[in-house]
Design a protein around this motif. Structure first.
Motif, PDB file in Angstrom:
ATOM      1  N   GLU A 190      -4.199  73.380  92.505  1.00 46.38           N
ATOM      2  CA  GLU A 190      -4.811  73.785  91.239  1.00 46.38           C
ATOM      3  C   GLU A 190      -5.911  72.806  90.827  1.00 46.38           C
ATOM      4  N   GLN A 191      -5.692  71.526  91.044  1.00 48.33           N
ATOM      5  CA  GLN A 191      -6.733  70.528  90.745  1.00 48.33           C
ATOM      6  C   GLN A 191      -7.976  70.757  91.603  1.00 48.33           C
ATOM      7  N   ILE A 192      -7.762  71.099  92.857  1.00 48.78           N
ATOM      8  CA  ILE A 192      -8.889  71.378  93.749  1.00 48.78           C
ATOM      9  C   ILE A 192      -9.664  72.595  93.246  1.00 48.78           C
ATOM     10  N   ILE A 193      -8.942  73.629  92.847  1.00 49.75           N
ATOM     11  CA  ILE A 193      -9.599  74.844  92.335  1.00 49.75           C
ATOM     12  C   ILE A 193     -10.389  74.531  91.072  1.00 49.75           C
ATOM     13  N   PHE A 194      -9.782  73.795  90.150  1.00 48.64           N
ATOM     14  CA  PHE A 194     -10.476  73.437  88.903  1.00 48.64           C
ATOM     15  C   PHE A 194     -11.712  72.596  89.185  1.00 48.64           C
ATOM     16  N   ALA A 195     -11.591  71.630  90.087  1.00 47.13           N
ATOM     17  CA  ALA A 195     -12.739  70.777  90.418  1.00 47.13           C
ATOM     18  C   ALA A 195     -13.862  71.604  91.032  1.00 47.13           C
ATOM     19  N   ALA A 196     -13.505  72.550  91.889  1.00 46.76           N
ATOM     20  CA  ALA A 196     -14.523  73.378  92.537  1.00 46.76           C
ATOM     21  C   ALA A 196     -15.174  74.336  91.563  1.00 46.76           C
ATOM     22  N   HIS A 197     -14.371  75.019  90.768  1.00 46.01           N
ATOM     23  CA  HIS A 197     -14.916  76.080  89.920  1.00 46.01           C
ATOM     24  C   HIS A 197     -15.534  75.549  88.627  1.00 46.01           C
ATOM     25  N   TYR A 198     -14.803  74.705  87.933  1.00 52.05           N
ATOM     26  CA  TYR A 198     -15.259  74.298  86.604  1.00 52.05           C
ATOM     27  C   TYR A 198     -16.144  73.049  86.613  1.00 52.05           C
ATOM     28  N   ASP A 199     -15.911  72.151  87.588  1.00 47.09           N
ATOM     29  CA  ASP A 199     -16.695  70.919  87.621  1.00 47.09           C
ATOM     30  C   ASP A 199     -17.798  70.936  88.672  1.00 47.09           C
ATOM     31  N   ASN A 200     -17.821  71.963  89.514  1.00 48.84           N
ATOM     32  CA  ASN A 200     -18.776  72.031  90.623  1.00 48.84           C
ATOM     33  C   ASN A 200     -18.759  70.757  91.453  1.00 48.84           C
TER      34      ASN A 200
END
Length: 141
Positions: A56-66
């Motif tokens: 989930e952290q990886i997904i958030f970093a990819a999607h929301y933080d680019n």
């Protein structure tokens, strides 16, 4: 051949003692097996929850933080592989949820950094798997 009343009582007591010992031993073996299975599932469940949080952290970093470093989808594949491997120790419902999570990830991993529906689909599958793991934990004896 006639046995005295004391001999009959002795033999009857011996038979019941053996029967009681056999039943007790069988129950003990069964209980130890269930306890071991529960311990394995509990440990696998906690590791799966840990891996899902990292995914989930990886997904958030990819999607929301680019963030292309911390949000690298290849890191997600590693986490997903571990989740799939641990799911083998879980009941069928949790195994199915983990397999569905892997399927959803396979179809959407390349899009999570820029596509909101893809991200939502992966997060929904992740949440469903998380709920299945929690349900497994609550049903352990």
């Amino acid at each position: 051949m006639r046995y005295s009343r004391g001999a009959k009582l002795f033999r009857l007591t011996a038979v019941f003692s053996m029967l009681f010992a056999l039943i007790g031993f069988s129950y003990n073996v069964w209980r130890m097996e269930v306890t071991e299975q529960n311990a394995s599932r509990r440990e696998a469940a906690f590791e799966m929850l840990r891996e899902m949080a990292a995914l989930e952290q990886i997904i958030f970093a990819a999607h929301y933080d680019n963030d292309t470093v911390n949000g690298n989808p290849r890191l997600g594949w590693v986490r997903l592989s571990m989740i799939s491997d641990l799911a083998i120790l879980m009941p069928i419902g949790t195994q199915d949820a983990a397999a569905e999570l892997k399927r959803v990830w396979q179809h959407n991993w390349a899009l999570i950094s820029k596509n909101k529906p893809a991200t939502k689909a992966v997060l929904a599958a992740l949440e469903h798997t998380r709920l299945q793991v929690r349900n497994t934990l609550t049903t352990l004896e």
